[in-house]
Design an enzyme around this catalytic site. Structure first.
Site, PDB file in Angstrom:
ATOM      1  N   HIS A  35      36.416 -34.671  14.474  1.00  0.00           N
ATOM      2  CA  HIS A  35      35.972 -35.217  13.200  1.00  0.00           C
ATOM      3  C   HIS A  35      36.879 -34.810  12.043  1.00  0.00           C
ATOM      4  O   HIS A  35      36.832 -35.399  10.976  1.00  0.00           O
ATOM      5  CB  HIS A  35      34.553 -34.732  12.871  1.00  0.00           C
ATOM      6  CG  HIS A  35      34.507 -33.343  12.306  1.00  0.00           C
ATOM      7  ND1 HIS A  35      34.774 -32.214  13.041  1.00  0.00           N
ATOM      8  CD2 HIS A  35      34.245 -32.887  11.047  1.00  0.00           C
ATOM      9  CE1 HIS A  35      34.667 -31.143  12.271  1.00  0.00           C
ATOM     10  NE2 HIS A  35      34.357 -31.513  11.060  1.00  0.00           N
ATOM     11  N   ASP A  52      30.305 -32.458   5.648  1.00  0.00           N
ATOM     12  CA  ASP A  52      29.544 -32.095   6.847  1.00  0.00           C
ATOM     13  C   ASP A  52      28.044 -32.142   6.547  1.00  0.00           C
ATOM     14  O   ASP A  52      27.255 -32.643   7.345  1.00  0.00           O
ATOM     15  CB  ASP A  52      29.904 -30.673   7.312  1.00  0.00           C
ATOM     16  CG  ASP A  52      31.312 -30.579   7.879  1.00  0.00           C
ATOM     17  OD1 ASP A  52      31.663 -31.429   8.715  1.00  0.00           O
ATOM     18  OD2 ASP A  52      32.049 -29.659   7.488  1.00  0.00           O
ATOM     19  N   HIS A  83       0.800  -1.233   0.000  1.00  0.00           N
ATOM     20  CA  HIS A  83       0.000   0.000   0.000  1.00  0.00           C
ATOM     21  C   HIS A  83       0.829   1.277   0.000  1.00  0.00           C
ATOM     22  O   HIS A  83       0.280   2.364   0.063  1.00  0.00           O
ATOM     23  CB  HIS A  83      -0.935   0.032   1.212  1.00  0.00           C
ATOM     24  CG  HIS A  83      -1.851  -1.146   1.305  1.00  0.00           C
ATOM     25  ND1 HIS A  83      -1.500  -2.288   2.002  1.00  0.00           N
ATOM     26  CD2 HIS A  83      -3.064  -1.390   0.777  1.00  0.00           C
ATOM     27  CE1 HIS A  83      -2.478  -3.174   1.914  1.00  0.00           C
ATOM     28  NE2 HIS A  83      -3.443  -2.675   1.169  1.00  0.00           N
ATOM     29  N   ASP A 126      34.104 -29.505  17.949  1.00  0.00           N
ATOM     30  CA  ASP A 126      34.419 -30.798  17.361  1.00  0.00           C
ATOM     31  C   ASP A 126      35.603 -30.722  16.407  1.00  0.00           C
ATOM     32  O   ASP A 126      35.445 -30.558  15.203  1.00  0.00           O
ATOM     33  CB  ASP A 126      33.172 -31.338  16.638  1.00  0.00           C
ATOM     34  CG  ASP A 126      33.328 -32.787  16.241  1.00  0.00           C
ATOM     35  OD1 ASP A 126      34.474 -33.261  16.141  1.00  0.00           O
ATOM     36  OD2 ASP A 126      32.303 -33.448  16.019  1.00  0.00           O
ATOM     37  N   HIS A 140      36.925 -35.489   6.959  1.00  0.00           N
ATOM     38  CA  HIS A 140      37.414 -34.681   5.834  1.00  0.00           C
ATOM     39  C   HIS A 140      38.681 -35.246   5.198  1.00  0.00           C
ATOM     40  O   HIS A 140      39.408 -34.517   4.506  1.00  0.00           O
ATOM     41  CB  HIS A 140      37.652 -33.242   6.300  1.00  0.00           C
ATOM     42  CG  HIS A 140      36.405 -32.573   6.797  1.00  0.00           C
ATOM     43  ND1 HIS A 140      35.256 -32.506   6.054  1.00  0.00           N
ATOM     44  CD2 HIS A 140      36.114 -31.974   7.975  1.00  0.00           C
ATOM     45  CE1 HIS A 140      34.310 -31.874   6.745  1.00  0.00           C
ATOM     46  NE2 HIS A 140      34.797 -31.552   7.921  1.00  0.00           N
TER      47      HIS A 140
END
Lengths: 162, 437
Positions: free
Chosen positions: B208, B354, B103, B205, B213
């Site tokens: 990991h 991931d 509007h 973390d 990886h």
């Protein structure tokens, strides 16, 4: 004029063969389609013709990074592509945009159907490649993939070669 | 009401994955975590001049972050006060005003309502425009180029609220006198998985990293290097403080930075930078992997910043920035940009894996039986120290769940504490929330 004229048929053969190598996961043969120092880019979905150094690239590998990417994809520890995506590439609307001294600019449309992890994605877009013209064929100097989608669908990770 | 203590027992180091999937817990997070924490909004270099703006989110609420006429930075809820439509539909740009496309109510850069179509005929000039400006984010403050906002008008100043995590942030933001700038725009994509999976991983973390990886490390290792002969570091530390946390190895010049290649490694370990940061920070924290509570993370050695926007219990929207030292040469900045997109982002060879894990982990967590089996957050429990000679906060070995436990301790504390009556966002006590500006 370049050292020789590249016909649309020759460009199509090159692109179709490339699509086959990728669909069959023959990545070493695919990498051999690049000249040393060849580069690859995938633009972002909001890309607006910007120079890739200012904004707008999901992928902007120089040759060293590209080799590393292929090396990784071939590893069974590349979890995002183990098992591999199943892809089915359709390429059309191939046009020779411009022929330079040693290169030719080629554009094409693509649809890549990809199946993985019980999900199904279609990637629609356009290629705009700069190819080096050799006596015995064509090689990528710059392989650029321009997705048309406004956004990547959730989960549509670009772990395969677009 | 959900009994959160039933699902999260940090003294024993166990947790139910209910916290990743439950709709009521998710709604409570939007209220009690996202309505009162300092949240990362943008980097100052994205707002170069008066009228520059970027759109972002605080939780699920869209906000516009704007450089105002006096040069200051403000933020407003991106929702028209008339019928609620977004007043700004662009991601980024420069403007003099925000005009609603429905509007035409129009707001100035500071959010004030400046124009209403048909004011005389429709509203008989009776609308008090001073009461109908866009809802302002009451507190917007910067820390070394990073802009944060909070809906809690009485929050402590951002630098105090960040607390000990500035120790790690500085290794990223204060390497060179000129500060930092964003390069290559913002990458945005949606991944499967609850937002906390990413936030806790970046906080805590490091466990990991070399396993999950492995293929990316291997691919980026120097030509001819045999990864089986590369010794991955196992000496390092992890800190947590006020819910934030991060981990690092004590030899950032080792295997980890070998993958940077010679050009970027030389920049990363520039003696001038090391001298500026000092031996303690340069000897480890410079390569950290960290989360600023609740959903802002960064990766020192990859020059990457990101926000994990919550998108329901089962998905997160990732926004990712590459941040470089402003004083660095264009060639080095460009090399960082390429390296960042090769490693983290939608095509990132690290992040893809991931995403694979979080998507699948989230799926498993939907299972009724799975939710009755506790997850293990016990690594290093009971071996924390709070008087480390070099590092602030609560310290443990780099391989520990120290910062994950710290993250959920803060999470639990906020989740169990109702917002103050009258505080914006308090869903159970709306009284006093009327907009007075």
């Amino acid at each position: 004029m370049g050292r020789r004229t590249v016909t649309r048929a020759e460009a199509e053969d090159f692109l179709y063969r490339e699509a086959m190598l990728l669909d069959e996961w023959r990545l070493d043969e695919w990498l051999a389609l690049f000249e040393e120092d060849g580069r690859m880019e995938v633009t972002t979905t909001d890309w607006n013709g910007w120079d890739s150094s200012s904004a707008g690239a999901f992928m902007c590998d120089d040759y060293g990074l590209l080799k590393a990417r292929v090396k990784r994809l071939k590893s069974r520890k590349a979890h995002a592509e183990n098992p591999h995506s199943r892809t089915h590439r359709m390429i059309s609307n191939v046009i020779i945009l411009e022929q330079g001294d040693e290169t030719v600019w080629v554009a094409a449309n693509f649809i890549i159907h990809r199946y993985r992890d019980n999900q199904e994605f279609s990637y629609v877009g356009r290629y705009e490649h700069v190819l080096l013209v050799d006596d015995d064929g064509l090689r990528f100097r710059l392989r650029r993939s321009i997705p048309t989608a406004e956004t990547m669908a959730p989960g549509a990770r670009l772990s395969f070669i677009l | 009401m959900i009994d959160l203590d039933e699902h999260v027992d940090l003294e024993r180091g166990v947790m139910s994955r209910k916290v990743f999937v439950d709709d009521d817990i998710y709604r409570l997070e939007l209220e009690r975590i996202f309505s009162r924490s300092w949240l990362f909004l943008a980097h100052e270099s994205q707002l170069p001049k008066s009228g520059s703006f970027v759109s972002t989110y605080m939780g699920e609420d869209p906000v516009i972050v704007v450089r105002r006429s006096d040069g200051s930075i403000g933020a407003v809820l991106n929702s028209c006060r008339h019928r609620g439509m977004k007043v700004c539909r662009a991601d980024v740009g420069t403007t003099r005003a925000f005009r609603c496309s429905y509007h035409g109510w129009t707001y100035g850069l500071d959010g004030d309502l400046v124009s209403v179509p048909n004011m005389a005929e429709g509203y008989r000039n009776e609308l008090d425009m001073s009461r109908w400006g866009l809802l302002r984010v009451p507190r917007v403050e910067s820390y070394k180029g990073l802009i944060f906002g909070t809906w809690d008008a009485e929050a402590q100043p951002v630098e105090e609220a960040l607390g000990d995590i500035t120790f790690l942030l500085d290794t990223f933001l204060d390497r060179r006198p000129g500060g930092t700038e964003v390069i290559g725009g913002v990458q945005k994509w949606v991944m499967g998985g609850n937002w906390k999976l990413a936030a806790e991983q970046f906080a805590s973390d490091m466990y990991h990293s070399f396993l999950l990886h492995a293929s990316a490390w291997q691919a980026l290792a120097p030509e001819g290097a045999d990864l089986s002969e590369m010794v991955f570091p196992s000496v390092g530390s992890q800190m947590t403080s006020q819910g934030s946390g991060g981990g690092w190895f004590h030899d950032p010049t080792g295997a980890g930075s070998a993958v940077l290649g010679p050009v970027l490694a030389a920049d990363f370990t520039d003696p001038a930078v090391w001298e500026r940061l000092g031996e303690v920070k340069a000897g480890g924290p410079i390569g950290c992997h960290a989360t600023v509570f609740p959903n802002f993370s960064f990766l020192g050695a990859f020059r990457v910043l990101r926000v994990w926007h919550p998108r329901g219990p089962h998905e997160m929207e990732v926004w990712s920035w590459t941040l470089v030292d402003k004083d660095q040469s264009p060639e080095i900045k460009d090399a960082w940009r390429r390296f960042a997109s090769m490693t983290f982002g939608p095509t990132g060879t690290f992040e893809q894996d991931d995403g694979e894990i979080w998507t699948d982990l989230q799926r498993v967590s939907r299972g009724h039986i799975a939710q009755t089996v506790d997850l293990n957050y016990q690594m290093g429990i009971g071996h924390e120290v709070t008087d480390h000679p070099d590092y602030p906060g609560r310290i443990n070995h780099v391989y520990s769940d120290n910062a994950a436990r710290g993250f959920y301790e803060r999470w639990l504390e906020l989740m169990k504490t109702p917002l103050r009556p009258g505080q914006r966002g308090n869903a159970t006590a709306r009284a006093g929330q009327e907009v007075t500006r």
